[in-house]
Design an enzyme around this catalytic site. Structure first.
Site, PDB file in Angstrom:
ATOM      1  N   SER A 175       0.689  -1.084   0.048  1.00 45.46           N
ATOM      2  CA  SER A 175      -0.054   0.033   0.105  1.00 45.46           C
ATOM      3  C   SER A 175       0.761   1.261  -0.117  1.00 45.46           C
ATOM      4  CB  SER A 175      -0.877  -0.079   1.280  1.00 45.46           C
ATOM      5  OG  SER A 175      -1.579   1.239   1.617  1.00 45.46           O
ATOM      6  N   ASP A 191       1.289  -0.977  -5.341  1.00 44.38           N
ATOM      7  CA  ASP A 191       0.737   0.366  -5.507  1.00 44.38           C
ATOM      8  C   ASP A 191       1.905   1.407  -6.227  1.00 44.38           C
ATOM      9  OD1 ASP A 191      -0.672   2.655  -5.501  1.00 44.38           O
ATOM     10  OD2 ASP A 191      -1.022   2.730  -3.545  1.00 44.38           O
ATOM     11  N   CYS A 230      -5.652  10.367  -1.419  1.00 38.60           N
ATOM     12  CA  CYS A 230      -5.900   9.071  -0.914  1.00 38.60           C
ATOM     13  C   CYS A 230      -7.387   8.670  -1.521  1.00 38.60           C
ATOM     14  CB  CYS A 230      -5.947   8.898   0.334  1.00 38.60           C
ATOM     15  SG  CYS A 230      -6.964   7.343   1.243  1.00 38.60           S
ATOM     16  N   HIS A 288      -9.891   7.854  -0.609  1.00 39.42           N
ATOM     17  CA  HIS A 288     -11.099   7.759   0.647  1.00 39.42           C
ATOM     18  C   HIS A 288     -10.930   9.365   0.868  1.00 39.42           C
ATOM     19  CE1 HIS A 288     -12.568   3.712   0.417  1.00 39.42           C
ATOM     20  NE2 HIS A 288     -11.291   3.428   0.219  1.00 39.42           N
ATOM     21  N   PRO A 300     -10.430  -0.287   5.402  1.00 38.34           N
ATOM     22  CA  PRO A 300     -10.595   0.095   6.807  1.00 38.34           C
ATOM     23  C   PRO A 300     -11.224   1.541   6.984  1.00 38.34           C
ATOM     24  CG  PRO A 300      -8.542  -0.746   6.553  1.00 38.34           C
ATOM     25  CD  PRO A 300      -8.921  -0.407   4.884  1.00 38.34           C
ATOM     26  N   SER A 301     -11.215   2.306   5.893  1.00 34.33           N
ATOM     27  CA  SER A 301     -11.872   3.698   5.780  1.00 34.33           C
ATOM     28  C   SER A 301     -13.498   3.629   5.940  1.00 34.33           C
ATOM     29  CB  SER A 301     -11.532   4.545   4.566  1.00 34.33           C
ATOM     30  OG  SER A 301     -10.202   4.700   4.696  1.00 34.33           O
ATOM     31  N   THR A 351      -6.454  -3.027   2.519  1.00 35.66           N
ATOM     32  CA  THR A 351      -5.236  -2.064   2.456  1.00 35.66           C
ATOM     33  C   THR A 351      -4.274  -1.970   3.498  1.00 35.66           C
ATOM     34  OG1 THR A 351      -6.549  -0.110   2.426  1.00 35.66           O
ATOM     35  CG2 THR A 351      -6.002  -0.631   0.249  1.00 35.66           C
TER      36      THR A 351
END
Length: 531
Positions: A100, A183, A221, A223, A382-383, A450
């Protein structure tokens, strides 16, 4: 070659040097070769690309064959994950690693913690790939070393059947080395910069590169707010740069994952170049939020688009960015995905704002009307507030079905008050089956989280600090960590062995024979964990 073939081949080699190499033990060489199966990162990239291609074909045949990974920010974390996978499931099949960019920015930059905005050193990306594979290869060497010790013990005991069994296990040993999806952010610059970084990542071992369609110097990002996309032709130049890097290095089946952030990106930095109505640039521009003008004098110093004989002025912000029309995100995502697959991408990544199977499937179904075997990598992020999202999904479904939901407040569904209720239990079951269900219904080939090990490291450290610095004292460590390690068979409870001490002892014996000063003798405190 098999273990015995390696011994015979090395014996012939040593004999050819007429006594000058007699200090070399052919079986020791065979062991070292087995423990160093992959000699370069390119060997790893070629090996893992074939694994991933086979897994993609298996998924096309039956979506039950989806794959998974967890994001890892350190070689040790990746190593322990794959050791755990082999321990619990007996095989690494279908399990990968994810690298990530967010975690590199937050944890591996020399600048210190950074947001996920491509500000970290790009060299830290291939460095982490190399580190992860160094630790995975060491996990192989450690486990094989223990098998060699068992082999020696079987010989000393005269147990021929056990000896043959162990040699077969060595010949068929399954490595901890698995594919890494890495990534590359938005490419860290122009297409040439993308190509140069892609080469370094592939040389370090990456068989799959994930690249997104944001502007490099405005990257956010997925998110967060403020995402800015680039026209398709700009993005496709970077996709081709990645493919050229794979082909130059001889990884002909390398995988390119193209990520679209268009669902949450309402801005573009530039208007696409268009030669004729309906071409790719014109399609991109068709999503711009424009106002019609009748007199070109109304657009002093501005950009004007001619469409169907009308003069249109795209709305430009003080930041000099142009905005898209609201509500066009899904259409732009679908066009992004189709265009990427038509120009060399292998897998798609659609960054969404919530984990909703129907939303994802709606886009994938449209993509598959053009590209029937289109498939996704999906961020189980996890967001997302998974508990709240799925409780609300169940609440909405029950409401649509006419079921009584008067006992629940939709805005408070995260509350512990609802734990153990029928609604909460159904939501948890939907979370449990989310990967299987979305693989079958929404074309998701690969599920990843991620940032999981970022969160687990924080949680476990918090638990230890609370106990150790509190009334529990040393019992906080013993009961909460070491006793669990012993009883659950966690490999690194023998941390000297895990760090390579026994491998080093083997090498000392190979090099110096009886004169070797080894660390693993009777006074090594790791022997306390033998039971």
């Amino acid at each position: 070659m098999t273990y015995q073939d390696n011994i015979r081949q090395t014996s012939q080699l040593v004999a050819g040097y007429k006594g000058t190499w007699d200090g070399i033990d052919p079986e020791s060489v065979a062991r070292m070769r087995a423990q160093n199966r992959f000699q370069t990162g390119l060997d790893i990239a070629r090996y893992t690309a074939k694994i991933m291609r086979a897994d993609m074909a298996a998924y096309d045949a039956d979506p039950v064959n989806y794959t998974q990974s967890l994001g890892c920010w350190h070689g040790f974390i990746g190593q322990q994950k794959m050791i755990a996978v082999k321990k619990h499931f007996g095989t690494t099949k279908g399990r990968y690693l994810y690298l990530s960019g967010w975690m590199i920015a937050a944890l591996r930059s020399e600048f210190g913690p950074l947001p996920d905005q491509s500000m970290h050193e790009k060299t830290s990306v291939p460095a982490l790939i190399e580190e992860l594979y160094t630790f995975l290869r060491q996990a192989d060497a450690r486990e094989l070393g223990m098998m060699f010790r068992d082999l020696d013990a079987a010989r000393e005991a005269g147990d021929l059947a056990k000896e043959k069994q162990l040699e077969k296990a060595i010949d068929n040993y399954e490595t901890h080395v698995v594919p890494i999806i890495a990534d590359i952010d938005a490419g860290f610059g122009n297409a040439e910069a993308t190509y140069l970084l892609a080469k370094k990542m592939i040389e370090a071992g990456a068989c799959a590169l994930q690249i997104e369609n944001q502007v490099s110097d405005e990257k956010q990002c997925g998110h967060q707010d403020g995402k800015v996309t680039v026209p398709h032709e700009d993005f496709l130049a970077k996709v081709r740069a990645c493919r050229y890097a794979f082909l130059e290095l001889g990884v002909e089946d390398g995988i390119i994952v193209t990520r679209t952030d268009s669902l949450g990106a309402g801005l573009t930095k530039q208007i696409a170049f268009s030669k004729e109505p309906g071409d790719l640039g014109d399609q991109y521009n068709s999503f711009l939020d424009c106002e019609e003008i009748s007199d070109i004098a109304q657009a002093n110093g501005d950009v004007i688009i001619n469409r169907d004989g009308k003069l249109l002025k795209p709305k430009r912000l003080p930041s000099n960015l142009y905005q898209f029309r609201p509500g066009t995100g899904e259409d732009r995502c679908v066009l992004d995905c189709i265009t990427s697959l038509q120009h060399g991408a292998d897998l798609l990544w659609i960054e969404t704002e919530k984990p909703h199977i129907a939303q994802i499937a709606g886009m994938v179904d449209r993509i598959r009307e053009v590209i029937p075997n289109a498939k996704l990598i999906y961020n189980n992020s996890p967001s997302f507030n998974w508990t709240l999202n799925f409780r609300q999904q169940v609440f909405d479904a029950w409401t649509a079905e006419g079921k009584d939901v008067s006992a629940y407040d939709r805005g408070r569904l995260m509350s512990v008050d609802y734990d153990g209720t029928e609604l909460a239990d159904e939501a948890d079951e939907r979370i449990r089956t989310f990967q299987k269900d979305s693989a079958a219904q929404a074309g998701i080939f690969h599920h990843l989280i991620t940032l999981p090990t970022y969160h687990t490291a924080a949680l476990s450290t918090d638990n230890l600090a609370k106990e150790y610095f509190g009334d529990a004292g040393m019992l906080g460590y013993v009961k909460g960590v070491q006793r669990k390690e012993i009883r659950e068979g966690i490999a690194c409870v023998k941390h000297q062995n895990m760090s390579g001490s026994d491998i080093g002892d083997d090498h000392k014996e190979y090099f110096a024979g009886e004169a070797a000063l080894k660390a693993g003798g009777v006074h090594n405190t790791m022997n306390q964990f033998a039971a």
